[in-house]
Design an enzyme around this catalytic site. Structure first.
Site, PDB file in Angstrom:
ATOM      1  N   SER A   1      49.784  43.685 -15.621  1.00 55.19           N
ATOM      2  CA  SER A   1      49.473  44.885 -14.957  1.00 55.19           C
ATOM      3  C   SER A   1      50.284  46.155 -15.158  1.00 55.19           C
ATOM      4  CB  SER A   1      49.519  44.695 -13.199  1.00 55.19           C
ATOM      5  OG  SER A   1      49.264  45.787 -12.459  1.00 55.19           O
TER       6      SER A   1
ATOM      7  N   TYR B   1      54.899  41.290  -6.802  1.00 59.39           N
ATOM      8  CA  TYR B   1      53.695  41.486  -7.632  1.00 59.39           C
ATOM      9  C   TYR B   1      54.310  41.939  -8.998  1.00 59.39           C
ATOM     10  CZ  TYR B   1      49.168  42.942  -9.716  1.00 59.39           C
ATOM     11  OH  TYR B   1      48.053  43.237 -10.280  1.00 59.39           O
TER      12      TYR B   1
END
Length: 250
Positions: free
Chosen positions: A150, A162
């Site tokens: 990401s 994350y």
């Protein structure tokens, strides 16, 4: 673009009941590959696999919680029993723990359980799935592993577990590239910016003024997996519409 080299090969993806993983396997099936869909949502993954079969593809759906190695190993065993080889793995399961676990108040108020979910699903599950398939790829002296990162793994984000996990996917890809090269195994990390797999992604700004269509990301993945991308390994592909280089603009 045509990819005749995918015919008869086998591709597995996690989180494949929806989103980019499902689209990747749909495209693989269209090019003649056998596909194995894994997802924690059994009903959804079986329905998705059934739809591929109805369109003429070879597909099986398997319930897999990527936090559980026995379920991962079972999926790899079924793939080998059914199709005889594993050629492509896309580690795509995951998401921001604060959103998925319905946490509010930011990371400082996140429960340890939600943080563990984030690290386990976004990173540990990918490492475990690599463990389950890498030996098969070594035996056939061929394989490509795609780890979904990401932009947050590059430029940082407020969901810290994350961000850490997606940064870890870059390192995992580099490690596989080093470990697997002499066995014919390649690996890359694909790090998208906003992608329209969720409507909220349209609100993230990019230099190009929009979020990506899922197919734009999958087209890159297919190229990397193909013979056209045979000299590509160990790198992180940012495909973010320029968001990462727009420091101070957003």
């Amino acid at each position: 673009m045509e990819y005749p080299e995918f015919k008869g090969k086998t591709a597995i993806a996690t989180g494949a009941a929806s989103g980019m993983a499902l689209l990747f396997l749909q495209k693989m099936a269209e090019h003649g590959a056998n596909v194995v869909l894994t997802d924690v949502n059994e009903d959804a993954v079986q329905a998705a696999a059934g739809e591929i079969r109805r369109k003429g593809g070879n597909a099986i759906g398997i319930k897999v919680d990527v936090r559980k190695y026995d379920e991962i190993q079972n999926a790899a065993d079924i793939a080998m029993e059914k199709f005889g080889r594993i050629d492509y793995l896309m580690n795509s399961a995951g998401g921001c723990s604060q959103r998925v676990c319905k946490q509010s108040g930011g990371f400082v108020n996140a429960t340890p359980e939600s943080i563990e979910w984030g690290v386990d699903v976004n990173l540990k599950g990918a490492v475990l799935f690599v463990r389950a398939v890498l030996g098969r790829m070594f035996e056939q002296h061929y394989g490509v592993i795609i780890n979904m990162g990401s932009i947050d793994g590059v430029s940082g984000g407020a969901c810290l577990d994350y961000t850490a996990s997606k940064c870890g996917m870059i390192g995992l890809s580099q490690g596989i590239a080093n470990y697997g090269a002499e066995h014919g195994v390649r690996s890359v990390c694909i790090s998208p910016g906003p992608v329209l797999t969720r409507a909220a992604m349209a609100n993230m700004r990019t230099l190009l003024g929009r979020a990506a269509e899922p197919e734009e990301i999958v087209n890159l993945i297919l190229y990397v997996c193909s013979d056209k991308g045979a000299f590509i390994t160990g790198c992180n592909y940012l495909i973010d519409g320029g968001r990462s280089c727009a420091a101070g603009r957003f």
